[in-house]
Design an enzyme around this catalytic site. Structure first.
Site, PDB file in Angstrom:
ATOM      1  N   CYS A  37       0.826  -1.205   0.000  1.00 37.03           N
ATOM      2  CA  CYS A  37       0.000   0.000   0.000  1.00 37.03           C
ATOM      3  C   CYS A  37       0.863   1.259   0.000  1.00 37.03           C
ATOM      4  O   CYS A  37       2.054   1.208   0.294  1.00 37.03           O
ATOM      5  CB  CYS A  37      -0.859   0.061   1.263  1.00 37.03           C
ATOM      6  N   CYS A  41      -2.756   4.994   2.780  1.00 35.37           N
ATOM      7  CA  CYS A  41      -3.899   4.088   2.626  1.00 35.37           C
ATOM      8  C   CYS A  41      -4.746   4.053   3.900  1.00 35.37           C
ATOM      9  O   CYS A  41      -4.224   3.988   5.014  1.00 35.37           O
ATOM     10  CB  CYS A  41      -3.429   2.681   2.285  1.00 35.37           C
ATOM     11  N   CYS A  68      -2.574  -3.015  -3.412  1.00 42.28           N
ATOM     12  CA  CYS A  68      -3.836  -2.832  -2.684  1.00 42.28           C
ATOM     13  C   CYS A  68      -4.887  -2.304  -3.664  1.00 42.28           C
ATOM     14  O   CYS A  68      -4.600  -1.427  -4.471  1.00 42.28           O
ATOM     15  CB  CYS A  68      -3.614  -1.831  -1.556  1.00 42.28           C
ATOM     16  N   CYS A  71      -6.013   1.733  -2.299  1.00 39.85           N
ATOM     17  CA  CYS A  71      -5.174   2.920  -2.547  1.00 39.85           C
ATOM     18  C   CYS A  71      -4.460   2.871  -3.896  1.00 39.85           C
ATOM     19  O   CYS A  71      -3.864   3.860  -4.311  1.00 39.85           O
ATOM     20  CB  CYS A  71      -4.167   3.123  -1.425  1.00 39.85           C
TER      21      CYS A  71
END
Length: 185
Positions: A37, A41, A68, A71
């Site tokens: 991420c 995030c 992810c 994000c």
């Protein structure tokens, strides 16, 4: 760009704070989920002992982690930035029409409150102010390039009332449309 040296604990504090300022500095990977991420995030935070930090996307993906879906760190811009860009495009394309915040929010699929806050956070102005600036710039262009009257230009660029047009034009160009026309000649 010189690499910023941060300790593990400093990076951990950054991800707990969801600080966007560090999104292009490092990535956070979670050993247990095999997901990486951005530091900003908003997903649930992992246990500290399950976190690793990487410098770039190639390095973290080579280690076997996937991006992810919230994000989207594999994209060059954040999802919020793409929403802001979509709003700008929508406003540019529909500046002649009567546009209210509900229309814009419906276009990008989010609440008016969140949209207004997000747009202002990334551009320092509200969507309404941005639309007004587009209209004033279009009006200034029409003053330079056509023989239309100020009233015709007012309605051509999407203003609903001449008084609002004159007020917005004076605010944006620091003079009235008539004074602007004289300067243009």
């Amino acid at each position: 760009m010189e690499q910023l040296q941060l300790t593990f604990d400093e990076k951990w504090e950054i991800i707990l704070a969801c600080d966007r300022a560090y999104d292009d500095v490092f990535l956070t990977a979670v050993k247990t989920t095999k997901i990486y991420c951005r530091p900003s995030c908003r997903s649930r935070k992992p246990k500290k002992e399950n976190v690793l930090f990487y410098v770039d996307k190639k390095e973290v993906e080579a280690a076997g982690y996937r991006a992810c879906k919230r994000c989207q760190p594999d994209l060059n811009q954040t999802p919020q930035l793409s929403v802001v860009q979509s709003v700008k495009t929508f406003l540019i394309d529909s500046y002649k029409q009567k546009v209210v915040l509900d229309d814009i929010a419906r276009h990008v699929g989010m609440s008016t409150f969140y949209l207004d806050r997000l747009f202002k956070q990334h551009t320092s102005v509200t969507p309404r102010s941005y639309l007004e600036k587009i209209r004033v710039d279009k009006a200034a262009h029409l003053i330079h390039t056509t023989d239309l009257s100020n009233l015709e230009i007012c309605y051509e660029v999407g203003f609903q009332s001449p008084s609002h047009f004159y007020q917005a034009f004076r605010k944006g160009k620091l003079c009235s449309p008539g004074e602007y026309r004289k300067k243009a000649k």
